[in-house]
Design a protein around this motif. Structure first.
Motif, PDB file in Angstrom:
ATOM      1  N   ALA A  97       0.833  -1.212   0.000  1.00  0.00           N
ATOM      2  CA  ALA A  97       0.000   0.000   0.000  1.00  0.00           C
ATOM      3  C   ALA A  97       0.865   1.258   0.000  1.00  0.00           C
ATOM      4  CB  ALA A  97      -0.945  -0.004   1.194  1.00  0.00           C
ATOM      5  N   GLY A  98       1.944   1.273   0.767  1.00  0.00           N
ATOM      6  CA  GLY A  98       2.831   2.430   0.799  1.00  0.00           C
ATOM      7  C   GLY A  98       3.499   2.685  -0.540  1.00  0.00           C
ATOM      8  N   GLU A  99       3.832   1.610  -1.260  1.00  0.00           N
ATOM      9  CA  GLU A  99       4.440   1.755  -2.586  1.00  0.00           C
ATOM     10  C   GLU A  99       3.438   2.319  -3.581  1.00  0.00           C
ATOM     11  OE1 GLU A  99       7.619  -1.958  -2.381  1.00  0.00           O
ATOM     12  OE2 GLU A  99       5.599  -2.318  -3.134  1.00  0.00           O
ATOM     13  N   VAL A 100       2.180   1.892  -3.476  1.00  0.00           N
ATOM     14  CA  VAL A 100       1.138   2.406  -4.367  1.00  0.00           C
ATOM     15  C   VAL A 100       0.908   3.894  -4.098  1.00  0.00           C
ATOM     16  CG1 VAL A 100      -1.324   2.279  -4.921  1.00  0.00           C
ATOM     17  CG2 VAL A 100      -0.001   0.184  -4.677  1.00  0.00           C
ATOM     18  N   GLY A 101       0.832   4.273  -2.833  1.00  0.00           N
ATOM     19  CA  GLY A 101       0.578   5.669  -2.478  1.00  0.00           C
ATOM     20  C   GLY A 101       1.674   6.620  -2.901  1.00  0.00           C
ATOM     21  N   ASP A 114       8.362  -8.322 -23.559  1.00  0.00           N
ATOM     22  CA  ASP A 114       7.060  -8.999 -23.452  1.00  0.00           C
ATOM     23  C   ASP A 114       5.938  -8.132 -22.885  1.00  0.00           C
ATOM     24  OD1 ASP A 114       8.427 -11.146 -24.387  1.00  0.00           O
ATOM     25  OD2 ASP A 114       8.636 -12.119 -22.432  1.00  0.00           O
ATOM     26  N   HIS A 115       6.241  -7.285 -21.930  1.00  0.00           N
ATOM     27  CA  HIS A 115       5.204  -6.526 -21.230  1.00  0.00           C
ATOM     28  C   HIS A 115       5.180  -5.081 -21.717  1.00  0.00           C
ATOM     29  CE1 HIS A 115       4.941  -9.987 -18.609  1.00  0.00           C
ATOM     30  NE2 HIS A 115       6.249  -9.939 -18.495  1.00  0.00           N
ATOM     31  N   ASP A 116       4.001  -4.523 -21.772  1.00  0.00           N
ATOM     32  CA  ASP A 116       3.855  -3.153 -22.252  1.00  0.00           C
ATOM     33  C   ASP A 116       4.292  -2.118 -21.223  1.00  0.00           C
ATOM     34  OD1 ASP A 116       0.791  -3.994 -23.938  1.00  0.00           O
ATOM     35  OD2 ASP A 116       2.853  -3.982 -24.679  1.00  0.00           O
ATOM     36  N   LEU A 117       4.086  -2.408 -19.941  1.00  0.00           N
ATOM     37  CA  LEU A 117       4.357  -1.413 -18.912  1.00  0.00           C
ATOM     38  C   LEU A 117       5.068  -2.089 -17.742  1.00  0.00           C
ATOM     39  CD1 LEU A 117       3.735   1.597 -18.119  1.00  0.00           C
ATOM     40  CD2 LEU A 117       1.747   0.710 -16.906  1.00  0.00           C
ATOM     41  N   GLU A 118       6.011  -1.380 -17.151  1.00  0.00           N
ATOM     42  CA  GLU A 118       6.707  -1.876 -15.964  1.00  0.00           C
ATOM     43  C   GLU A 118       6.636  -0.814 -14.886  1.00  0.00           C
ATOM     44  OE1 GLU A 118      10.206  -4.799 -17.590  1.00  0.00           O
ATOM     45  OE2 GLU A 118      10.651  -2.658 -17.532  1.00  0.00           O
ATOM     46  N   VAL A 119       6.687  -1.276 -13.647  1.00  0.00           N
ATOM     47  CA  VAL A 119       6.677  -0.378 -12.512  1.00  0.00           C
ATOM     48  C   VAL A 119       7.950  -0.601 -11.706  1.00  0.00           C
ATOM     49  CG1 VAL A 119       5.354  -1.969 -11.045  1.00  0.00           C
ATOM     50  CG2 VAL A 119       5.315   0.461 -10.536  1.00  0.00           C
ATOM     51  N   TYR A 120       8.536   0.497 -11.259  1.00  0.00           N
ATOM     52  CA  TYR A 120       9.768   0.437 -10.481  1.00  0.00           C
ATOM     53  C   TYR A 120       9.418   0.173  -9.027  1.00  0.00           C
ATOM     54  CZ  TYR A 120      14.013   2.071  -8.172  1.00  0.00           C
ATOM     55  OH  TYR A 120      15.140   2.160  -7.413  1.00  0.00           O
ATOM     56  N   VAL A 121      10.079  -0.817  -8.439  1.00  0.00           N
ATOM     57  CA  VAL A 121       9.825  -1.154  -7.040  1.00  0.00           C
ATOM     58  C   VAL A 121      11.151  -1.211  -6.311  1.00  0.00           C
ATOM     59  CG1 VAL A 121       8.876  -2.883  -5.467  1.00  0.00           C
ATOM     60  CG2 VAL A 121       7.819  -2.536  -7.696  1.00  0.00           C
ATOM     61  N   ARG A 122      11.227  -0.515  -5.211  1.00  0.00           N
ATOM     62  CA  ARG A 122      12.397  -0.627  -4.342  1.00  0.00           C
ATOM     63  C   ARG A 122      12.012  -1.643  -3.283  1.00  0.00           C
ATOM     64  NH1 ARG A 122      16.257   3.916  -2.495  1.00  0.00           N
ATOM     65  NH2 ARG A 122      17.531   2.797  -3.962  1.00  0.00           N
ATOM     66  N   LEU A 129      14.140  -2.997  -8.669  1.00  0.00           N
ATOM     67  CA  LEU A 129      13.779  -3.805  -9.827  1.00  0.00           C
ATOM     68  C   LEU A 129      12.611  -3.184 -10.575  1.00  0.00           C
ATOM     69  CD1 LEU A 129      11.135  -6.125  -9.230  1.00  0.00           C
ATOM     70  CD2 LEU A 129      12.660  -6.291  -7.303  1.00  0.00           C
ATOM     71  N   TRP A 130      12.543  -3.507 -11.844  1.00  0.00           N
ATOM     72  CA  TRP A 130      11.407  -3.115 -12.672  1.00  0.00           C
ATOM     73  C   TRP A 130      10.509  -4.342 -12.785  1.00  0.00           C
ATOM     74  CZ3 TRP A 130      10.086   1.645 -14.177  1.00  0.00           C
ATOM     75  CH2 TRP A 130      11.054   2.634 -14.057  1.00  0.00           C
ATOM     76  N   HIS A 131       9.262  -4.179 -12.375  1.00  0.00           N
ATOM     77  CA  HIS A 131       8.319  -5.286 -12.312  1.00  0.00           C
ATOM     78  C   HIS A 131       7.273  -5.118 -13.420  1.00  0.00           C
ATOM     79  CE1 HIS A 131       5.702  -8.226 -10.374  1.00  0.00           C
ATOM     80  NE2 HIS A 131       4.722  -7.369 -10.472  1.00  0.00           N
ATOM     81  N   PRO A 132       7.011  -6.167 -14.230  1.00  0.00           N
ATOM     82  CA  PRO A 132       5.992  -6.039 -15.284  1.00  0.00           C
ATOM     83  C   PRO A 132       4.597  -5.856 -14.683  1.00  0.00           C
ATOM     84  CG  PRO A 132       6.787  -8.301 -15.133  1.00  0.00           C
ATOM     85  CD  PRO A 132       7.637  -7.480 -14.207  1.00  0.00           C
ATOM     86  N   VAL A 133       3.828  -4.982 -15.289  1.00  0.00           N
ATOM     87  CA  VAL A 133       2.473  -4.692 -14.814  1.00  0.00           C
ATOM     88  C   VAL A 133       1.489  -5.628 -15.510  1.00  0.00           C
ATOM     89  CG1 VAL A 133       0.669  -2.917 -14.791  1.00  0.00           C
ATOM     90  CG2 VAL A 133       3.028  -2.299 -14.282  1.00  0.00           C
ATOM     91  N   HIS A 134       0.550  -6.133 -14.747  1.00  0.00           N
ATOM     92  CA  HIS A 134      -0.502  -7.016 -15.263  1.00  0.00           C
ATOM     93  C   HIS A 134      -1.288  -6.272 -16.347  1.00  0.00           C
ATOM     94  CE1 HIS A 134      -4.251  -9.361 -15.225  1.00  0.00           C
ATOM     95  NE2 HIS A 134      -3.517 -10.347 -14.742  1.00  0.00           N
TER      96      HIS A 134
END
Length: 184
Positions: A97-101, A114-122, A129-134
């Motif tokens: 939740a804190g990462e989303v906010g 493969d994935h259109d969008l990635e989100v950066y997560v610490r 890391l860059w995580h692929p978005v669903h």
């Protein structure tokens, strides 16, 4: 002897170990204070195991997440779409939740594989890391971006002035508890 019988009774009744330990510690403490005040000539020192509290990390469960997403989809107001995007980022993409906010525009990128969008997560331990978005989250985020632009115009802000994907009424980032408060 009586305290040990009481301890056995509580265990037999199915009380948690933490509850039993807390009650025995309370009795030990009361008798210690009475002894110190010279009201009783004896001491009570029943040994109690230290119980570590575990965090509840179960989350809302699959059915509750489905209900939350359905409710957000049915909400015709602008924040229904925002809430849906936040729920999907937590449910489908495993963001906290804190990462989303505190998600910024710079934390999202389009990629060529493969994935259109990635989100950066610490991650924990400062692992970046860059995580692929669903794919469903990606569609919802694109719809939210359009609504977000309109929303920012209504409050007199430019999109470039607000770096947050999701923002509070004062256009600041949302805290983790505030995200949960919004979606639950």
């Amino acid at each position: 002897m009586v305290v040990l019988e009481f301890q056995g009774f509580m265990m037999k009744e199915g009380l948690s170990k933490a509850t039993v330990a807390r009650r025995i510690r309370a009795l030990n403490s009361i008798v210690k204070k009475l002894n110190f005040a010279e009201r009783v000539p004896w001491k009570l020192e029943v040994p109690v195991d230290k119980i570590e509290a575990l965090k509840d990390v179960r989350g809302p469960g699959v059915e509750r997440v489905r209900d939350l997403m359905d409710a957000a989809r049915r909400d015709p107001r602008w924040f229904g779409l925002r809430d849906l995007a936040m729920i999907q980022l937590m449910a489908f993409d495993n963001l906290r939740a804190g990462e989303v906010g505190k998600l910024r525009w710079t934390d999202l990128r389009h990629c060529e594989h493969d994935h259109d969008l990635e989100v950066y997560v610490r991650g924990k331990g400062r692992k970046d890391l860059w995580h692929p978005v669903h794919p469903d989250t990606h569609k919802t985020l694109e719809a939210w971006i359009e609504v977000r632009e309109v929303r920012l115009e209504e409050v007199g802000k430019l999109s470039g002035d607000v770096p947050w994907v999701f923002f509070s009424s004062r256009t600041g980032p949302l805290s983790g508890p505030r995200v949960w408060e919004r979606v639950m």
